[in-house]
Design an enzyme around this catalytic site. Structure first.
Site, PDB file in Angstrom:
ATOM      1  N   ASN A   1     -12.855  -3.359   2.502  1.00 15.54           N
ATOM      2  CA  ASN A   1     -13.792  -2.243   2.588  1.00 15.54           C
ATOM      3  C   ASN A   1     -14.675  -2.305   1.352  1.00 15.54           C
ATOM      4  O   ASN A   1     -14.172  -2.468   0.230  1.00 15.54           O
ATOM      5  CB  ASN A   1     -13.044  -0.909   2.617  1.00 15.54           C
ATOM      6  CG  ASN A   1     -12.226  -0.739   3.883  1.00 15.54           C
ATOM      7  OD1 ASN A   1     -12.665  -1.142   4.947  1.00 15.54           O
ATOM      8  ND2 ASN A   1     -11.044  -0.183   3.757  1.00 15.54           N
TER       9      ASN A   1
ATOM     10  N   HIS B   1     -10.304  -5.336  -3.441  1.00 13.40           N
ATOM     11  CA  HIS B   1      -8.980  -5.528  -2.831  1.00 13.40           C
ATOM     12  C   HIS B   1      -9.161  -5.932  -1.378  1.00 13.40           C
ATOM     13  O   HIS B   1     -10.108  -5.533  -0.719  1.00 13.40           O
ATOM     14  CB  HIS B   1      -8.121  -4.268  -2.919  1.00 13.40           C
ATOM     15  CG  HIS B   1      -8.774  -3.036  -2.392  1.00 13.40           C
ATOM     16  ND1 HIS B   1      -9.697  -2.315  -3.114  1.00 13.40           N
ATOM     17  CD2 HIS B   1      -8.640  -2.393  -1.207  1.00 13.40           C
ATOM     18  CE1 HIS B   1     -10.098  -1.279  -2.411  1.00 13.40           C
ATOM     19  NE2 HIS B   1      -9.482  -1.308  -1.236  1.00 13.40           N
TER      20      HIS B   1
ATOM     21  N   HIS C   1      -7.002  -5.796   2.245  1.00  9.31           N
ATOM     22  CA  HIS C   1      -5.838  -5.254   2.953  1.00  9.31           C
ATOM     23  C   HIS C   1      -5.287  -6.355   3.850  1.00  9.31           C
ATOM     24  O   HIS C   1      -6.037  -6.966   4.622  1.00  9.31           O
ATOM     25  CB  HIS C   1      -6.238  -4.088   3.858  1.00  9.31           C
ATOM     26  CG  HIS C   1      -6.812  -2.897   3.160  1.00  9.31           C
ATOM     27  ND1 HIS C   1      -6.104  -1.735   2.967  1.00  9.31           N
ATOM     28  CD2 HIS C   1      -8.034  -2.679   2.619  1.00  9.31           C
ATOM     29  CE1 HIS C   1      -6.875  -0.853   2.344  1.00  9.31           C
ATOM     30  NE2 HIS C   1      -8.051  -1.393   2.126  1.00  9.31           N
TER      31      HIS C   1
ATOM     32  N   ASP D   1       0.850  -1.196   0.000  1.00  7.11           N
ATOM     33  CA  ASP D   1       0.000   0.000   0.000  1.00  7.11           C
ATOM     34  C   ASP D   1       0.884   1.245   0.000  1.00  7.11           C
ATOM     35  O   ASP D   1       1.908   1.293   0.688  1.00  7.11           O
ATOM     36  CB  ASP D   1      -0.908  -0.005   1.236  1.00  7.11           C
ATOM     37  CG  ASP D   1      -2.049   0.987   1.115  1.00  7.11           C
ATOM     38  OD1 ASP D   1      -3.206   0.541   0.973  1.00  7.11           O
ATOM     39  OD2 ASP D   1      -1.798   2.215   1.159  1.00  7.11           O
ATOM     40  N   ILE D   2       0.477   2.246  -0.771  1.00  7.50           N
ATOM     41  CA  ILE D   2       1.289   3.462  -0.901  1.00  7.50           C
ATOM     42  C   ILE D   2       1.293   4.295   0.395  1.00  7.50           C
ATOM     43  O   ILE D   2       2.226   5.039   0.653  1.00  7.50           O
ATOM     44  CB  ILE D   2       0.791   4.305  -2.103  1.00  7.50           C
ATOM     45  CG1 ILE D   2       1.876   5.211  -2.625  1.00  7.50           C
ATOM     46  CG2 ILE D   2      -0.485   5.063  -1.786  1.00  7.50           C
ATOM     47  CD1 ILE D   2       1.596   5.807  -4.003  1.00  7.50           C
TER      48      ILE D   2
ATOM     49  N   GLU E   1     -12.373   3.315  -0.976  1.00  5.39           N
ATOM     50  CA  GLU E   1     -11.838   4.463  -1.719  1.00  5.39           C
ATOM     51  C   GLU E   1     -11.608   4.093  -3.191  1.00  5.39           C
ATOM     52  O   GLU E   1     -11.938   4.857  -4.090  1.00  5.39           O
ATOM     53  CB  GLU E   1     -10.515   4.864  -1.053  1.00  5.39           C
ATOM     54  CG  GLU E   1      -9.761   6.012  -1.663  1.00  5.39           C
ATOM     55  CD  GLU E   1      -8.344   6.102  -1.073  1.00  5.39           C
ATOM     56  OE1 GLU E   1      -7.428   6.479  -1.808  1.00  5.39           O
ATOM     57  OE2 GLU E   1      -8.181   5.799   0.133  1.00  5.39           O
ATOM     58  N   VAL E   2     -11.044   2.926  -3.423  1.00  3.67           N
ATOM     59  CA  VAL E   2     -10.703   2.520  -4.793  1.00  3.67           C
ATOM     60  C   VAL E   2     -11.712   1.452  -5.255  1.00  3.67           C
ATOM     61  O   VAL E   2     -11.811   0.379  -4.631  1.00  3.67           O
ATOM     62  CB  VAL E   2      -9.264   1.951  -4.856  1.00  3.67           C
ATOM     63  CG1 VAL E   2      -8.938   1.522  -6.294  1.00  3.67           C
ATOM     64  CG2 VAL E   2      -8.252   2.981  -4.368  1.00  3.67           C
TER      65      VAL E   2
HETATM   66  P1  5GP Z   1      -9.846   1.333   0.405  1.00  4.03           P
HETATM   67  O1  5GP Z   1     -10.104   2.526   1.270  1.00  4.03           O
HETATM   68  O2  5GP Z   1     -10.454   1.499  -0.969  1.00  4.03           O
HETATM   69  O3  5GP Z   1     -10.193   0.033   1.053  1.00  4.03           O
HETATM   70  O4  5GP Z   1      -8.275   1.263   0.248  1.00  4.03           O
HETATM   71  C1  5GP Z   1      -7.568   1.739  -0.852  1.00  4.03           C
HETATM   72  C2  5GP Z   1      -6.095   1.681  -0.520  1.00  4.03           C
HETATM   73  O5  5GP Z   1      -5.389   1.923  -1.694  1.00  4.03           O
HETATM   74  C3  5GP Z   1      -5.657   2.737   0.497  1.00  4.03           C
HETATM   75  O6  5GP Z   1      -5.072   2.072   1.635  1.00  4.03           O
HETATM   76  C4  5GP Z   1      -4.628   3.566  -0.266  1.00  4.03           C
HETATM   77  O7  5GP Z   1      -3.530   3.963   0.518  1.00  4.03           O
HETATM   78  C5  5GP Z   1      -4.204   2.633  -1.390  1.00  4.03           C
HETATM   79  N1  5GP Z   1      -3.780   3.304  -2.596  1.00  4.03           N
HETATM   80  C6  5GP Z   1      -4.414   4.340  -3.223  1.00  4.03           C
HETATM   81  N2  5GP Z   1      -3.738   4.701  -4.325  1.00  4.03           N
HETATM   82  C7  5GP Z   1      -2.660   3.871  -4.414  1.00  4.03           C
HETATM   83  C8  5GP Z   1      -1.589   3.737  -5.354  1.00  4.03           C
HETATM   84  O8  5GP Z   1      -1.481   4.473  -6.328  1.00  4.03           O
HETATM   85  N3  5GP Z   1      -0.671   2.752  -5.110  1.00  4.03           N
HETATM   86  C9  5GP Z   1      -0.781   1.924  -4.025  1.00  4.03           C
HETATM   87  N4  5GP Z   1       0.188   1.002  -3.895  1.00  4.03           N
HETATM   88  N5  5GP Z   1      -1.766   2.021  -3.131  1.00  4.03           N
HETATM   89  C10 5GP Z   1      -2.696   2.977  -3.323  1.00  4.03           C
END
Ligand code: 5GP
Length: 127
Positions: free
Chosen positions: A97, A110, A112, A35-36, A105-106
């Protein structure tokens, strides 16, 4: 309501090689990368390569080979990182999530993988 997949989401761009990632494991149907913005000492994301919006979409529409590959890839990453309790590892937490209340968010499925220290309460209520 049918799901509509946005091919411009950030993980779709990672899968197409348009954005770099720190890969941990790649299999036929899945990709795992760091994760970034890590929220724990270990914070790895595992995604299916197919166009699925969230856990529900993936679980109901993906062929069984993709589901098994994703499941096994997630376990394999935990094994590779030495986290498996059965092998003396200190364990981990998996989080999907999904949707608005899940604060996703994405919009690409996915999970985690979080680990590396005691992770505290499962949920902190927003104030
Ligand atoms: P969500 O909130 O959708 O469950 O988690 C999305 C995750 O994607 C977040 O933890 C965020 O830090 C990670 N993320 C967002 N953009 C990028 C990216 O460009 N590269 C990587 N490696 N992780 C990302």
């Amino acid at each position: 309501m049918a799901y509509s997949y946005d091919p411009q989401n950030i993980f779709a761009k990672i899968l197409r090689g348009e954005i770099p990632n720190k890969t941990v494991l790649e299999t036929e149907h899945s990709l795992a990368f760091h994760d970034i913005r890590p929220q724990a000492e270990v914070h790895v994301l595992v995604i299916p390569k197919g166009p699925y919006v969230n856990f529900d979409h993936f679980s109901t529409e993906a062929p069984v080979e993709e589901l098994v590959d994703f499941h096994r890839a997630t376990a394999e990453v935990c094994r590779m990182l030495g986290l498996q309790p059965s092998a003396g590892g200190t364990g981990y937490r998996l989080i999907f999530n999904s949707g608005d209340h899940g604060m996703q968010e994405v919009p690409h499925t996915h999970v985690h993988i979080l680990a590396g220290h005691p992770l505290g309460a499962m949920l902190v209520r927003p104030s």
